[in-house]
Enzyme design. Structure first.
Site, short mmCIF file in Angstrom:
data_model
loop_
_atom_site.label_atom_id
_atom_site.label_comp_id
_atom_site.label_asym_id
_atom_site.label_seq_id
_atom_site.Cartn_x
_atom_site.Cartn_y
_atom_site.Cartn_z
CB ALA A 1 2.60 -9.86 53.23
CG MET A 2 -0.38 -7.16 49.42
SD MET A 2 -1.78 -7.29 48.28
CE MET A 2 -1.83 -9.05 48.01
NE ARG A 3 0.93 -7.42 56.73
CZ ARG A 3 0.61 -8.69 56.54
NH1 ARG A 3 -0.16 -9.03 55.49
NH2 ARG A 3 1.03 -9.64 57.37
CE1 TYR A 4 4.75 -6.01 57.27
CE2 TYR A 4 4.45 -8.19 56.31
CZ TYR A 4 4.28 -7.31 57.36
OH TYR A 4 3.67 -7.73 58.51
CB THR A 5 6.83 -5.72 48.60
OG1 THR A 5 5.48 -6.06 48.25
CG2 THR A 5 7.49 -6.90 49.28
#
Length: 759
Positions: free
Chosen positions: A129-133
């Site tokens: 998910a974009m919140r992790y990358t």
């Protein structure tokens, strides 16, 4: 019953918003607007920078956020929010997917985004998910953006009018062909393979030196695609030349493999590179399915031992199988060999979609680079003129320093006084007033004159360049050489020597001429079988010979359709009423322990299409094909072999359908129509064709062709009645006539079903 929901009453101006027009015109206009929006704003890349709007907006937003290669990475969610809020009025998922693709080394030949975290893998696993990358731009992305703040390209208002975005990026290298692109618009699509950027720049240099260079000349610099996942390109040069000439075609690519000895005369195959856009996990699953379904007769086992590098281990079923034969069989059956479709459908500088060849695409890129060069030069020229103007004012201030300092210190309106006293402009006066007195006192005439002279020299050089097209193209070439040197510093473990002298991922090879089918057949035990095909299409194979067909069991309501003696090594040919032939391996047919399997699961046969004939293939034999319309021809049986599940269209039947498929066993052909008339003529009057409609066999006023019989004039004609008894026909010569004639009514005692043999 529920009451209908009516719109609220409108005001006096509502009538102005109601359009009275035909529905078809309204739908047509709106659909056209949607189609044009999809083509121009979403699906097709621009030939100049090779980017779709979403990719361009991602890079521009990251540039605004100062996410340069030497900066710290930021959360991808932050970038996606910036893009969606300011530039791209669509969902966050599509923006993140575009960003992820720009960072994947197995998708992009030259990644434009450096991703930190899980950005997916070649197995097909999704990114986190974009919140992790996190992400930032690469050096290659900076080359695409170089000059963006120097008026190098046009800008347009964003979707909400609150900001501006670039129409196209300056694009320091030919990104369209370097990274490729794919997309589906309304009524059109694009599919462009990635290439080696250094080779593309060499091709650009060739065009700069010789604008009349042909596509063949360009292929000396760019021999073909360069896929991020490596592999071996086995497409012929002639095919590649046509593809790059027209902008349409395809590229055949194979996995790269090597043989590893495992001792005691055994070996295993190790696949180290797979075709572009093939998911490794799907490939392993496909190979395992081929083993389970016994379609890969030479493959014993498959294992995925991949870590950071790809390592697929293939074990042969027998050590006596040649590695080349094993791989050729797998190339035919699996995604170890794939074809990348090529359709270079792009938007030109005016936003018009069209298909381009490689020369057109590179020429469009070079024209764009020239425009970027001249626009940046004019932007720099304006900066120089402005600075020279200020330097002229500062020089006046230096020559009259005491008076200038007095005016600044004691005058109530120093600006107006400076302009009045020294004839300065507003800009020059502001520059003097914005300079601190301490700095103003330190002005040196030599420094001012030195800077002035340098700027004048630079200005003259720019003006000379803008006045000379030759100098412009020369500078374009110099810039490309610098970019080429920068790109060559980007190394990768898969890099190998290419025919052009630079390193790349993909290599070129030829598909060896190996008869894998013969090797597979050699491993099949040759045994007699009997093929049973029911009227409803259930097929099975029984061992040996069936003496009494009446003992065969079928599903309720079904019965025997065809009983065909064959051998396990035979190819079974099935001829359908729509004029197609299908091929099945007899060794792959289900056993006769049950009712078998539906043949329509093995071949793509429509429910409305009937099976006309079933027989084992025999080399050198010929067949007579005829349609119910009364047309037919002679065909070598080799032409009936089909490699695809969809079969092979051989007989053009029109709307009538196929009538029969006979073995050509003699020198005469007898045909009978629905009208009960028979015509006999020499078989040599039929043309031999690989496929087609054929010639007229018999003429009819009503009905069509019903049946046919091939026989030898020496042994005579015959028919078989409905009871299965053979009836010799001594007077057959009375029915001999010219081909395409009407014929004569059947003789007395002829079969009541008007056929030469029971159906």
């Amino acid at each position: 019953m529920n009451k209908p929901v009516l719109p609220p009453p409108g005001g006096p101006d509502d009538g102005d918003r109601i359009l009275d027009e035909p529905l078809t015109e309204a739908l047509s206009r709106r659909y056209l607007a949607y189609a044009l929006s999809t083509i121009g704003s979403r699906a097709l890349p621009d030939v100049r920078d090779g980017l779709k709007p979403v990719h361009r907006r991602v890079l521009y937003a990251m540039s605004n956020m100062r996410l340069n290669p030497d900066a710290a990475a930021r959360k991808c969610a932050k970038v996606v929010g910036e893009v969606m809020g300011n530039f791209h009025p669509h969902g966050d998922a599509s923006i993140y997917d575009a960003l992820v693709r720009l960072a994947q080394e197995f998708s992009q030949r030259i990644p434009l985004v450096e991703g930190q975290g899980n950005f997916g893998n070649i197995d097909g696993d999704s990114a986190a998910a974009m919140r992790y990358t996190e992400c930032k731009m690469t050096e290659a992305a900076m080359l695409l953006l170089d000059g963006i703040d120097e008026d190098a390209v046009d800008f347009r208002p964003t979707y909400d009018g609150q900001d501006e975005e670039p129409v196209v990026l300056p694009s320091g290298f030919p990104n369209l062909l370097a990274n490729g692109s794919s997309g589906i618009a309304v009524g059109m699509a694009t599919s462009i393979p990635p290439h080696n950027a250094a080779e593309l720049i060499d091709a650009c240099q060739l065009l700069l030196a010789n604008p009349d260079a042909t596509t063949a000349d360009l292929l000396e610099k760019v021999p073909g695609p360069d896929f991020p996942t490596g592999g071996v390109i086995v497409e012929s040069r002639a095919s590649l030349l046509e593809t790059y000439e027209t902008g349409r075609g395809g590229v055949r690519m194979r996995a790269k493999w090597e043989k590893e000895d495992t001792g005691r005369g055994t070996y295993q195959i190790v696949v180290t590179e797979i075709p572009y856009q093939v998911k490794k996990s799907d490939l392993v699953e496909q190979l395992a399915d081929l083993i389970d379904s016994k379609k890969a007769a030479l493959l014993g086992d498959v294992r995925d031992e991949s870590a950071e590098d790809i390592r697929l281990v293939l074990e042969p079923k027998s050590k006596n199988v040649e590695p080349e034969v094993l791989m050729e069989s797998l190339f035919k059956l699996s995604a170890l060999e794939s074809r990348f479709p090529v359709n270079i459908n792009v938007l030109d500088a005016r936003g018009t979609p069209g298909v381009m060849g490689i020369k057109q695409a590179l020429m469009a890129f070079l024209a764009h680079r020239r425009e970027v060069l001249t626009r940046r030069a004019r932007h720099r020229l304006a900066k120089i003129e402005a600075r020279l103007h200020i330097l002229d004012g500062l020089l006046i201030a230096y020559l009259n320093l005491d008076e200038v300092i007095r005016i600044v210190r004691y005058e109530d309106k120093p600006k107006e006084k400076l302009i009045e006293t020294f004839g300065l402009t507003d800009i020059q006066a502001d520059a003097i007033l914005n300079t601190r007195l301490r700095q103003l006192a330190k002005l040196e005439e030599m420094e001012i004159r030195r800077e002035h002279a340098e700027l004048v020299e630079e200005r003259d050089g720019i003006l000379a360049m803008l006045a000379s097209e030759a100098k412009q193209w020369k500078l374009v070439g110099v810039g490309l050489s610098e970019v080429r040197a920068a790109l060559l510093k980007i190394k990768h473990p898969l890099d190998k020597p290419r025919p052009t002298g630079v390193t790349g991922r993909s290599v070129f090879g030829e598909a060896p001429q190996v008869d894998a089918d013969a090797a597979i057949e050699a491993m099949i035990v040759r045994e007699p079988i009997t093929i049973i095909l029911s009227e409803r299409g259930w097929i099975r194979a029984a061992k040996g010979k069936i003496d009494d067909p009446s003992e065969l069991k079928f599903k309720e309501g079904d019965k025997l359709g065809f009983l065909v003696p064959a051998e396990t090594t035979d190819k079974l040919l099935i001829f359908s009423s729509d004029g197609r032939f299908f091929t099945l391996g007899c060794d792959k047919l289900p056993s006769a322990r049950g009712h078998g399997e539906p043949v329509r699961m093995m071949i793509e046969l429509d429910d409305k299409v009937k099976i006309i004939d079933v027989f084992p293939f025999k080399a050198g034999r010929k067949r007579i094909l005829a349609s119910k319309g009364g047309y037919g021809f002679l065909m070598p049986e080799e032409e009936a072999l089909a490699n695809r599940k969809a079969g092979k269209q051989v007989l053009n039947v029109g709307n009538e359908g196929a009538a029969f498929c006979l073995e050509a066993v003699g020198d005469q052909l007898a045909v009978i129509g629905d009208n009960g008339k028979i015509l006999i003529f020499p078989l040599e009057e039929l043309p031999e064709m690989p496929r087609g409609k054929g010639v007229k066999l018999q003429a009819y006023r009503e009905g069509g062709l019903r049946d046919g019989l091939s026989f030898n004039a020496e042994t005579g004609a015959y028919w078989i009645d409905t009871a299965g008894r053979r009836r010799d026909w001594a007077e057959w010569k009375e029915w001999v006539g010219r081909r395409a004639g009407a014929g004569k009514l059947v003789p007395k005692g002829f079969a009541t079903n008007k056929r030469f043999r029971p159906k």
